[in-house]
Design a protein around this motif. Structure first.
Motif, PDB file in Angstrom:
ATOM      1  N   GLY A   1       0.796  -1.222   0.000  1.00  0.00           N
ATOM      2  CA  GLY A   1       0.000   0.000   0.000  1.00  0.00           C
ATOM      3  C   GLY A   1       0.824   1.265   0.000  1.00  0.00           C
ATOM      4  O   GLY A   1       0.375   2.309   0.475  1.00  0.00           O
ATOM      5  N   SER A   2       2.040   1.208  -0.551  1.00  0.00           N
ATOM      6  CA  SER A   2       2.913   2.384  -0.596  1.00  0.00           C
ATOM      7  C   SER A   2       3.766   2.318  -1.850  1.00  0.00           C
ATOM      8  O   SER A   2       4.177   1.234  -2.276  1.00  0.00           O
ATOM      9  CB  SER A   2       3.818   2.426   0.635  1.00  0.00           C
ATOM     10  N   ASP A   3       4.035   3.487  -2.454  1.00  0.00           N
ATOM     11  CA  ASP A   3       4.879   3.532  -3.653  1.00  0.00           C
ATOM     12  C   ASP A   3       6.360   3.518  -3.316  1.00  0.00           C
ATOM     13  O   ASP A   3       7.201   3.449  -4.220  1.00  0.00           O
ATOM     14  CB  ASP A   3       4.572   4.794  -4.471  1.00  0.00           C
ATOM     15  N   GLU A   4       6.698   3.604  -2.033  1.00  0.00           N
ATOM     16  CA  GLU A   4       8.100   3.566  -1.614  1.00  0.00           C
ATOM     17  C   GLU A   4       8.399   2.215  -0.993  1.00  0.00           C
ATOM     18  O   GLU A   4       7.737   1.800  -0.042  1.00  0.00           O
ATOM     19  CB  GLU A   4       8.399   4.695  -0.635  1.00  0.00           C
ATOM     20  N   VAL A   5       9.396   1.527  -1.531  1.00  0.00           N
ATOM     21  CA  VAL A   5       9.726   0.177  -1.086  1.00  0.00           C
ATOM     22  C   VAL A   5      11.102   0.196  -0.415  1.00  0.00           C
ATOM     23  O   VAL A   5      12.117   0.368  -1.087  1.00  0.00           O
ATOM     24  CB  VAL A   5       9.747  -0.806  -2.272  1.00  0.00           C
TER      25      VAL A   5
ATOM     26  N   VAL B   1       8.653   4.143  -6.534  1.00  0.00           N
ATOM     27  CA  VAL B   1       7.995   4.032  -7.833  1.00  0.00           C
ATOM     28  C   VAL B   1       7.354   5.374  -8.183  1.00  0.00           C
ATOM     29  O   VAL B   1       6.465   5.861  -7.478  1.00  0.00           O
ATOM     30  CB  VAL B   1       6.927   2.919  -7.827  1.00  0.00           C
ATOM     31  N   LEU B   2       7.824   5.977  -9.279  1.00  0.00           N
ATOM     32  CA  LEU B   2       7.340   7.290  -9.706  1.00  0.00           C
ATOM     33  C   LEU B   2       6.263   7.187 -10.774  1.00  0.00           C
ATOM     34  O   LEU B   2       5.297   7.952 -10.768  1.00  0.00           O
ATOM     35  CB  LEU B   2       8.509   8.117 -10.255  1.00  0.00           C
ATOM     36  N   GLN B   3       6.456   6.257 -11.724  1.00  0.00           N
ATOM     37  CA  GLN B   3       5.538   6.112 -12.846  1.00  0.00           C
ATOM     38  C   GLN B   3       5.110   4.653 -12.950  1.00  0.00           C
ATOM     39  O   GLN B   3       5.752   3.848 -13.612  1.00  0.00           O
ATOM     40  CB  GLN B   3       6.224   6.566 -14.147  1.00  0.00           C
ATOM     41  N   ARG B   4       4.030   4.334 -12.272  1.00  0.00           N
ATOM     42  CA  ARG B   4       3.527   2.962 -12.280  1.00  0.00           C
ATOM     43  C   ARG B   4       3.249   2.467 -13.704  1.00  0.00           C
ATOM     44  O   ARG B   4       3.541   1.322 -14.043  1.00  0.00           O
ATOM     45  CB  ARG B   4       2.262   2.889 -11.439  1.00  0.00           C
ATOM     46  N   ALA B   5       2.700   3.340 -14.539  1.00  0.00           N
ATOM     47  CA  ALA B   5       2.357   2.951 -15.906  1.00  0.00           C
ATOM     48  C   ALA B   5       3.593   2.500 -16.685  1.00  0.00           C
ATOM     49  O   ALA B   5       3.503   1.589 -17.520  1.00  0.00           O
ATOM     50  CB  ALA B   5       1.667   4.101 -16.627  1.00  0.00           C
ATOM     51  N   ARG B   6       4.718   3.110 -16.407  1.00  0.00           N
ATOM     52  CA  ARG B   6       5.941   2.710 -17.114  1.00  0.00           C
ATOM     53  C   ARG B   6       6.417   1.334 -16.653  1.00  0.00           C
ATOM     54  O   ARG B   6       6.911   0.543 -17.460  1.00  0.00           O
ATOM     55  CB  ARG B   6       7.030   3.768 -16.918  1.00  0.00           C
ATOM     56  N   LEU B   7       6.276   1.062 -15.361  1.00  0.00           N
ATOM     57  CA  LEU B   7       6.599  -0.284 -14.872  1.00  0.00           C
ATOM     58  C   LEU B   7       5.673  -1.312 -15.510  1.00  0.00           C
ATOM     59  O   LEU B   7       6.105  -2.407 -15.891  1.00  0.00           O
ATOM     60  CB  LEU B   7       6.453  -0.354 -13.347  1.00  0.00           C
TER      61      LEU B   7
END
Length: 236
Positions: free
Chosen positions: A164-168, A208-214
């Motif tokens: 639940g977070s964009d920072e891992v 993670v900055l750009q989920r769509a790119r991943l």
């Protein structure tokens, strides 16, 4: 924070009926889980189960030469050691903390008694067990057929979904273990993904900055994981 509120941050505990949650409440113990903590040893009997409220757990298969490989990621949708719990058998893998956070511990005996009495809970446990075993099977196929770049992208997407977070908060060494590759390979792949603009690299963390790119880079395995968990009603 009270136990009355905490369980709602775990989807499985939140799905319990009020009476079942009340029956388990006296057995719930909140705890912090730190990265690298071993919660269940490989080959050990299950004495308690762990329900993440935040952060994630990792199922790791350990080998005699010291190597290890991750087979599944567990987040706030479920719990640790589920297949071994259902089979009443020793755990065939190690469960360790992948991303730090908070959790609730519950001993096996009262949870087993409740599951045997509550058909709705047992159904949810069976669905989760299926989801985790399917994730492990998908991981095995992915490790054979897909590139390290695709596999790391899948790992990051699964991690942010379940944490639940964009920072891992993760090290290159941790990622090497999770993917079964050398640290130098992890470094090369991370910088390749960074160059796409999908992530920012920090000290012991990936943002993670750009989920769509991943999602553009990742193999079809991630979509299968996501669609299956959603179709089973385990995640939104």
């Amino acid at each position: 924070m009270t136990l009355r509120i905490m369980p709602t941050r775990n989807s499985l505990l939140a799905s319990l009926t009020p009476s079942s949650r009340a029956a388990l409440s006296q057995w719930m113990t909140p705890a912090h889980m730190a990265a690298g903590d071993i919660l269940i040893e490989q080959g050990a009997p299950i004495t308690e189960l762990h329900f993440p409220l935040s952060g994630t757990l990792s199922n790791l298969v350990l080998f005699s030469d010291g190597r290890a490989a991750e087979t599944a990621c567990i987040g706030s949708e479920g719990l640790s050691g589920l297949a071994a719990f259902l089979a009443d058998a020793p755990c065939a893998w190690q469960v360790s903390v992948q991303i730090p956070g908070q959790m609730v511990r519950i001993p096996v005996t009262p949870l087993r008694a409740l599951a045997e009495a509550d058909d709705r809970l047992m159904r949810r446990l069976i669905l989760l067990s299926h989801d985790y075993q399917a994730q492990a099977a998908q991981t095995a196929a992915c490790n054979i057929l897909h590139s390290a770049t695709q596999r790391l992208s899948r790992w990051l997407l699964l991690a942010i979904d379940r944490a639940g977070s964009d920072e891992v908060p993760v090290t290159q060494a941790d990622l090497g273990v999770a993917l079964g590759v050398r640290r130098s390979t992890v470094s090369d792949v991370l910088h390749e993904i960074k160059a796409s603009g999908a992530v920012r690299l920090g000290r012991r963390r990936v943002h993670v900055l750009q989920r769509a790119r991943l999602e553009h880079i990742v193999c079809e395995c991630y979509g299968r994981d996501k669609d299956r968990s959603r179709d089973l009603g385990l995640v939104d």
